[in-house]
Design a protein around this motif. Structure first.
Motif, PDB file in Angstrom:
ATOM      1  N   CYS A   1       0.846  -1.208   0.000  1.00 39.78           N
ATOM      2  CA  CYS A   1       0.000   0.000   0.000  1.00 39.78           C
ATOM      3  C   CYS A   1       0.877   1.252   0.000  1.00 39.78           C
ATOM      4  O   CYS A   1       1.992   1.233   0.515  1.00 39.78           O
ATOM      5  CB  CYS A   1      -0.855   0.087   1.264  1.00 39.78           C
ATOM      6  SG  CYS A   1      -1.653  -1.423   1.710  1.00 39.78           S
TER       7      CYS A   1
ATOM      8  N   ILE B   1       5.275  -6.062   0.742  1.00 38.48           N
ATOM      9  CA  ILE B   1       6.191  -5.012   1.221  1.00 38.48           C
ATOM     10  C   ILE B   1       5.464  -4.146   2.245  1.00 38.48           C
ATOM     11  O   ILE B   1       4.400  -3.591   1.949  1.00 38.48           O
ATOM     12  CB  ILE B   1       6.691  -4.114   0.069  1.00 38.48           C
ATOM     13  CG1 ILE B   1       7.230  -4.963  -1.092  1.00 38.48           C
ATOM     14  CG2 ILE B   1       7.752  -3.134   0.560  1.00 38.48           C
ATOM     15  CD1 ILE B   1       7.715  -4.140  -2.291  1.00 38.48           C
TER      16      ILE B   1
ATOM     17  N   SER C   1       0.133  -3.367   8.239  1.00 41.60           N
ATOM     18  CA  SER C   1      -0.953  -2.848   7.392  1.00 41.60           C
ATOM     19  C   SER C   1      -1.964  -3.954   7.135  1.00 41.60           C
ATOM     20  O   SER C   1      -1.619  -5.001   6.579  1.00 41.60           O
ATOM     21  CB  SER C   1      -0.410  -2.353   6.051  1.00 41.60           C
ATOM     22  OG  SER C   1       0.297  -1.167   6.241  1.00 41.60           O
TER      23      SER C   1
ATOM     24  N   SER D   1       6.620   8.144   4.872  1.00 44.35           N
ATOM     25  CA  SER D   1       7.701   7.174   4.746  1.00 44.35           C
ATOM     26  C   SER D   1       8.816   7.704   3.841  1.00 44.35           C
ATOM     27  O   SER D   1       8.546   8.179   2.743  1.00 44.35           O
ATOM     28  CB  SER D   1       7.097   5.900   4.169  1.00 44.35           C
ATOM     29  OG  SER D   1       8.050   4.908   4.129  1.00 44.35           O
TER      30      SER D   1
HETATM   31  O1  M6R Z   1       3.693   0.140   6.906  1.00 47.82           O
HETATM   32  P1  M6R Z   1       3.383   0.037   5.456  1.00 47.82           P
HETATM   33  O2  M6R Z   1       4.568   0.098   4.597  1.00 47.82           O
HETATM   34  O3  M6R Z   1       2.557  -1.219   5.150  1.00 47.82           O
HETATM   35  O4  M6R Z   1       2.461   1.264   5.133  1.00 47.82           O
HETATM   36  C1  M6R Z   1       1.908   1.453   3.880  1.00 47.82           C
HETATM   37  C2  M6R Z   1       1.337   2.855   3.717  1.00 47.82           C
HETATM   38  O5  M6R Z   1       0.313   3.083   4.669  1.00 47.82           O
HETATM   39  C3  M6R Z   1       2.416   3.943   3.865  1.00 47.82           C
HETATM   40  O6  M6R Z   1       3.472   3.753   2.984  1.00 47.82           O
HETATM   41  C4  M6R Z   1       1.808   5.333   3.632  1.00 47.82           C
HETATM   42  O7  M6R Z   1       1.419   5.472   2.294  1.00 47.82           O
HETATM   43  C5  M6R Z   1       2.810   6.429   4.040  1.00 47.82           C
HETATM   44  N1  M6R Z   1       2.185   7.358   4.944  1.00 47.82           N
HETATM   45  C6  M6R Z   1       3.348   7.208   2.884  1.00 47.82           C
HETATM   46  O8  M6R Z   1       4.250   8.184   3.264  1.00 47.82           O
END
Ligand code: M6R
Length: 369
Positions: free
Chosen positions: A57, A103, A109, A157
Motif C-alpha cells: 500500500c 512489502i 498494514s 515514509s
Molecule cells: O507500513 P506500510 O509500509 O505497510 O504502510 C503502507 C502505507 O500506509 C504507507 O506507505 C503510507 O502510504 C505512508 N504514509 C506514505 O508516506
C-alpha cells in the motif's frame, strides 16, 4: 531526539545513506552470492517460481512498482504489482509456483496482511520485505528480508522507501543468480553500484538548499503535477503522494507518455510540473522522450522543475529549476531522484505551517481494512 532537525521527517531523510548501507551490510558472501535473512524457502522453491506478485500500500506500493522493472529485467519472470487492498477481491490466479512479495514498513498494514493471507490460502509462497522485527506480516510469511532502516517515526515514509528499494533489488539479484540468469560477477557489479549510492546520496543531501527555496515559492500553488517514465513513473507518483499527505495540496503523478492522452489539458500558465528525467546513459531514448514531454508542457505555460542526472546539460534549456542528482544506473536511479521530492514536500508543508510529522487524518500504521 530529532538530532538537531526540526522534524523527524528531516532526520529520517538525512539518515537515508546510512539506512541503505545498513540494509546492504553483510548481504554479499565471499563467493559473490546474495545472502538473505530468514528465507525459509529453499533455492529449489525459488527456482520453481514462475510468476511474482508484489502487494503493498501507499509508498510501499511505489517501491513495488520500481521492483517490477528491476525484477523483470534481471530475472525474466513475469512480475505484477498490485495494491494490497485490491488484490484478493479480483480472485488472482495463484498456486505453489507463485511468489507473493508483501512489502510493508510497519508489518501491520491490514490490507497487506489480508492479501498475504489470501495468497497463503491459495498455496502461494510469501516473502515479506519489512522494517519491523517480529511484526505480523513477517511472522505470517514463509520468508522475510528485513530492511535495516531503523525506526521511522514520521508518518510520511522516507528511509523505509529507499531501503525497500534496496531489498527489492537484492531479491531480484538473488533470484537471477540462483536461476542462472545472471553470473556472480554481474550480480556483484550491480551490488557495487548499490554500495556507492550512500556516498552519492550524501552529496545530494548536501545540496538541498535550492529545493528549500523552491518550496517557499511553490507553497501557494493550487496544484503540482509530476511526470516520469519507466522507474521515474513510480517516483512521480511517490512525489505526488508525499505532497498530498504533508502539504494537503492537490498533486498528481503521471506516466510522461500519458500526458498527451488527457492530463496535458490541466496545464495552465505557471502550473508547476516536476519532471523526473532518466539518465542519458544506457537508455538514452527514454531520456529524449521525457525531454520532449517537458518541452510540450512548457510550450503550454508550465513551470518546469527538472530532476536530471548531473552533467545532462541539455535539459537546462527546458528547466525553470534544475535539480541535478548524482549519476546512477537507470534501475537504481529512484534511490536518488526520490530524495529531492521528499525534501520538497516536507518543506512546502512546513512553509504552509502544517504538522510535518503528524499530518491530519493519517496514522503511521493502518490496521484497518
Ligand atoms: O507500513 P506500510 O509500509 O505497510 O504502510 C503502507 C502505507 O500506509 C504507507 O506507505 C503510507 O502510504 C505512508 N504514509 C506514505 O508516506
Amino acid at each position: 531526539e530529532k538530532g538537531g532537525h526540526d522534524y523527524f521527517m528531516l532526520k529520517e531523510i538525512a539518515e537515508q545513506p546510512q539506512a541503505i548501507a545498513d540494509t546492504l551490510l553483510g548481504r554479499l558472501s565471499e563467493r559473490g552470492e546474495i545472502v538473505l535473512d530468514e528465507v525459509r524457502l529453499t533455492d529449489q522453491d525459488l527456482r520453481d517460481v514462475d510468476k511474482i506478485f508484489i502487494v503493498a500500500c501507499g509508498t510501499s506500493y511505489h517501491a513495488g512498482m520500481v521492483a517490477k522493472y528491476a525484477i523483470e529485467h534481471w530475472v525474466r519472470i513475469p512480475c505484477e504489482v498490485e495494491l494490497a487492498s485490491e488484490f484478493r477481491y479480483r480472485d488472482p490466479i495463484l498456486d505453489r509456483s507463485t511468489l507473493v512479495v508483501a512489502i510493508s514498513q510497519s508489518g501491520e498494514s491490514m490490507d497487506t496482511l489480508m492479501a498475504l493471507r489470501h495468497a497463503k490460502e491459495q498455496k502461494a509462497r510469501v516473502l515479506a520485505i519489512c522494517n519491523t522485527n517480529g511484526s505480523t506480516i513477517p511472522r505470517e510469511s514463509d520468508a522475510v528480508l528485513y530492511t535495516h532502516g531503523g525506526p521511522e517515526i514520521a508518518v510520511a515514509s522516507t528511509k523505509a522507501f529507499l531501503t525497500q528499494l534496496v531489498a527489492c533489488y537484492l531479491i531480484g539479484l538473488h533470484l537471477a543468480q540462483i536461476r542462472g540468469v545472471m553470473y556472480a560477477d554481474e550480480v556483484s557489479a550491480v551490488v557495487e553500484k548499490l554500495q556507492q549510492t550512500p556516498d552519492s546520496l550524501r552529496t545530494l543531501l548536501g545540496r538541498m538548499e535550492e529545493v528549500r527555496e523552491l518550496a517557499r515559492d511553490l507553497k501557494t500553488a493550487s496544484t503540482v503535477l509530476f511526470i516520469g517514465r519507466h522507474v521515474g513513473y513510480p517516483v512521480a507518483l511517490e512525489g505526488a503522494l508525499k505532497l498530498k499527505e504533508l502539504a494537503y495540496m492537490h498533486a498528481e503523478g503521471f506516466a510522461a507518455g500519458e500526458l498527451k492522452h488527457g492530463p496535458i489539458a490541466l496545464i495552465d500558465e505557471g502550473t508547476p510540473v516536476v519532471c523526473v528525467v532518466p539518465s542519458p546513459a544506457g537508455r538514452g531514448v527514454m531520456r529524449d522522450k521525457v525531454v520532449s514531454n517537458i518541452q510540450e508542457v512548457r510550450a503550454r505555460g508550465a513551470r518546469t522543475i527538472v530532476i536530471a542526472e548531473e552533467g545532462d546539460e541539455d535539459v537546462r534549456a527546458f528547466a525553470d529549476h534544475l535539480i541535478p542528482v548524482p549519476a546512477t544506473p537507470t534501475l537504481l536511479a529512484p534511490l536518488m531522484t526520490t530524495v529531492p521530492l521528499q525534501v520538497l514536500a516536507c518543506e512546502i508543508a512546513a512553509a504552509r505551517g502544517h504538522d510535518v510529522d503528524q499530518p491530519r487524518n493519517l496514522a503511521k500504521s493502518v490496521t484497518v481494512e
